[in-house]
Design a protein around this motif. Structure first.
Motif, PDB file in Angstrom:
ATOM      1  N   THR A 194       0.853  -1.199   0.000  1.00  0.00           N
ATOM      2  CA  THR A 194       0.000   0.000   0.000  1.00  0.00           C
ATOM      3  C   THR A 194       0.884   1.243   0.000  1.00  0.00           C
ATOM      4  O   THR A 194       1.771   1.382   0.849  1.00  0.00           O
ATOM      5  N   ILE A 195       0.626   2.137  -0.973  1.00  0.00           N
ATOM      6  CA  ILE A 195       1.426   3.376  -1.043  1.00  0.00           C
ATOM      7  C   ILE A 195       0.817   4.419  -0.106  1.00  0.00           C
ATOM      8  O   ILE A 195      -0.386   4.673  -0.138  1.00  0.00           O
ATOM      9  N   LEU A 196       1.691   4.981   0.729  1.00  0.00           N
ATOM     10  CA  LEU A 196       1.223   5.949   1.722  1.00  0.00           C
ATOM     11  C   LEU A 196       1.523   7.383   1.302  1.00  0.00           C
ATOM     12  O   LEU A 196       2.530   7.642   0.645  1.00  0.00           O
ATOM     13  N   LYS A 197       0.655   8.297   1.741  1.00  0.00           N
ATOM     14  CA  LYS A 197       0.924   9.723   1.552  1.00  0.00           C
ATOM     15  C   LYS A 197       1.748  10.189   2.749  1.00  0.00           C
ATOM     16  O   LYS A 197       1.823   9.509   3.773  1.00  0.00           O
ATOM     17  N   ARG A 198       2.343  11.394   2.614  1.00  0.00           N
ATOM     18  CA  ARG A 198       3.157  11.922   3.714  1.00  0.00           C
ATOM     19  C   ARG A 198       2.376  11.929   5.028  1.00  0.00           C
ATOM     20  O   ARG A 198       2.879  11.518   6.075  1.00  0.00           O
ATOM     21  N   SER A 199       1.097  12.372   4.953  1.00  0.00           N
ATOM     22  CA  SER A 199       0.315  12.480   6.185  1.00  0.00           C
ATOM     23  C   SER A 199       0.085  11.105   6.828  1.00  0.00           C
ATOM     24  O   SER A 199       0.012  10.991   8.056  1.00  0.00           O
ATOM     25  N   ASP A 200       0.004  10.060   6.002  1.00  0.00           N
ATOM     26  CA  ASP A 200      -0.191   8.707   6.555  1.00  0.00           C
ATOM     27  C   ASP A 200       1.058   8.251   7.308  1.00  0.00           C
ATOM     28  O   ASP A 200       0.974   7.599   8.343  1.00  0.00           O
ATOM     29  N   VAL A 201       2.248   8.576   6.738  1.00  0.00           N
ATOM     30  CA  VAL A 201       3.492   8.133   7.383  1.00  0.00           C
ATOM     31  C   VAL A 201       3.661   8.860   8.709  1.00  0.00           C
ATOM     32  O   VAL A 201       4.131   8.302   9.699  1.00  0.00           O
ATOM     33  N   GLU A 202       3.250  10.137   8.705  1.00  0.00           N
ATOM     34  CA  GLU A 202       3.434  10.910   9.922  1.00  0.00           C
ATOM     35  C   GLU A 202       2.369  10.615  10.986  1.00  0.00           C
ATOM     36  O   GLU A 202       2.515  11.022  12.128  1.00  0.00           O
ATOM     37  N   SER A 203       1.321   9.918  10.592  1.00  0.00           N
ATOM     38  CA  SER A 203       0.264   9.643  11.574  1.00  0.00           C
ATOM     39  C   SER A 203       0.669   8.474  12.477  1.00  0.00           C
ATOM     40  O   SER A 203       1.695   7.846  12.273  1.00  0.00           O
ATOM     41  N   THR A 204      -0.169   8.182  13.444  1.00  0.00           N
ATOM     42  CA  THR A 204       0.176   7.122  14.403  1.00  0.00           C
ATOM     43  C   THR A 204      -0.270   5.741  13.931  1.00  0.00           C
ATOM     44  O   THR A 204      -0.018   4.744  14.593  1.00  0.00           O
ATOM     45  N   LYS A 205      -0.912   5.681  12.733  1.00  0.00           N
ATOM     46  CA  LYS A 205      -1.465   4.414  12.233  1.00  0.00           C
ATOM     47  C   LYS A 205      -0.393   3.316  12.134  1.00  0.00           C
ATOM     48  O   LYS A 205      -0.589   2.197  12.634  1.00  0.00           O
ATOM     49  N   ILE A 206       0.737   3.652  11.525  1.00  0.00           N
ATOM     50  CA  ILE A 206       1.781   2.640  11.310  1.00  0.00           C
ATOM     51  C   ILE A 206       2.251   2.084  12.647  1.00  0.00           C
ATOM     52  O   ILE A 206       2.378   0.868  12.824  1.00  0.00           O
ATOM     53  N   LEU A 207       2.511   2.978  13.582  1.00  0.00           N
ATOM     54  CA  LEU A 207       3.041   2.521  14.872  1.00  0.00           C
ATOM     55  C   LEU A 207       1.998   1.707  15.637  1.00  0.00           C
ATOM     56  O   LEU A 207       2.333   0.735  16.311  1.00  0.00           O
ATOM     57  N   GLY A 208       0.736   2.097  15.490  1.00  0.00           N
ATOM     58  CA  GLY A 208      -0.347   1.339  16.132  1.00  0.00           C
ATOM     59  C   GLY A 208      -0.306  -0.108  15.660  1.00  0.00           C
ATOM     60  O   GLY A 208      -0.389  -1.058  16.455  1.00  0.00           O
ATOM     61  N   GLU A 209      -0.142  -0.292  14.352  1.00  0.00           N
ATOM     62  CA  GLU A 209      -0.106  -1.644  13.782  1.00  0.00           C
ATOM     63  C   GLU A 209       1.166  -2.389  14.197  1.00  0.00           C
ATOM     64  O   GLU A 209       1.146  -3.595  14.435  1.00  0.00           O
TER      65      GLU A 209
END
Ligand SMILES: C[S@@+](CC[C@H](N)C(=O)[O-])C[C@H]1O[C@@H](n2cnc3c(N)ncnc32)[C@H](O)[C@@H]1O
Length: 246
Positions: free
Chosen positions: A54-69
């Motif tokens: 899945t290609i992420l936008k800058r805002s997605d990388v900076e959000s807490t979603k990745i770390l949550g997972e």
């Protein structure tokens, strides 16, 4: 666990075997290309790894979603080049540490070391700068960028000049705009009679390296992505290499 895996300089052939193995054993795979172009389709990489990417936008990388997972799964983030060069994802690593998430970096080729192909010694590079889009700065180079170039020159150090890129809006500063901005800000005429290097499409079969006077370089055919390099004090072997032909 969060892994940052470098895709290398050009296409899917530049990922390391270690990087491929890391992707294959991940539960979730993301990629970000907002600060650098990557030169192949993500489908090829999906075929090579058997993973959905899945290609992420800058805002997605900076959000807490990745770390949550990453708290409960093996999450992999693919980054073009070497993951911690220029695109500093160090904040993501730091935040992971704070949250007790294990991290891993898998390195790959980067423009920062590939410039060694010009013959310039990597240890003699000073601060790297980015030439920004002219509409951000009224067509002049910010003083801080000029000061870095001046400092490097006065210490005999080479300067790597990256060209601003904004993938999300399909923008990439051209070599000729970069050269024009450099000349425009050069009120002290530090660059007059200087020979600069333009290195483009590094890592691909169409890579080019030009070494010429700053006033002559705009007459050449330059493609992107590219960097401009301002040599500092040249060792005789660096000079011999730059003047040599293949
Ligand atoms: C923000 S840097 C990203 C560097 C990348 N993370 C790496 O490790 O190589 C992006 C800039 O590097 C330069 N660049 C990236 N790839 C390049 C290539 N293959 N050839 C020449 N210049 C390149 C361009 O100036 C581009 O605007």
């Amino acid at each position: 666990m969060l892994s940052l895996v470098g895709l290398g300089l050009w296409d899917e052939k530049d990922i390391s075997i270690r990087g491929l193995e890391e992707v294959k054993k991940s539960d979730v795979v993301y990629a970000e290309f907002y600060t650098n172009v990557w030169h192949n389709s993500i489908n090829n990489l999906e075929e090579m790894t058997g993973k959905k990417i899945t290609i992420l936008k800058r805002s997605d990388v900076e959000s807490t979603k990745i770390l949550g997972e990453a708290k409960t799964k093996n999450v992999c983030l693919l980054v073009s080049g070497d993951p911690l060069v220029a695109t500093t994802h160090i904040d993501l690593i730091l935040e992971s540490r704070k949250q007790g998430i294990k991290t891993r970096i898998v390195h790959s080729s980067s423009i920062v070391s590939a410039v060694g192909e010009t013959g310039l010694q990597l240890y003699k590079f000073g601060k790297t700068v980015t030439i920004p889009f002219p509409d951000k700065t009224g067509d002049v180079l910010p003083q801080s960028v000029y000061d870095s170039i001046k400092n490097n020159l006065s210490n005999g150090l080479h300067t790597l000049l990256l060209l601003d890129v904004d993938i999300e809006n399909g923008k990439n500063l051209s070599v000729n705009d970069g050269l024009r901005i450099l000349l425009k800000m050069d009120k002290e005429k530090l660059l007059d009679n200087k020979k600069l290097i333009v290195m483009s499409k590094t890592g691909s079969d169409e890579q080019k390296i030009f070494y010429d006077d700053i006033h002559e370089l705009p007459k050449k055919q330059h493609e992107l992505p590219a960097v401009i390099i301002l040599p500092g004090k040249l060792h005789f072997q660096e000079e011999e290499f730059l003047e040599s032909k293949e």
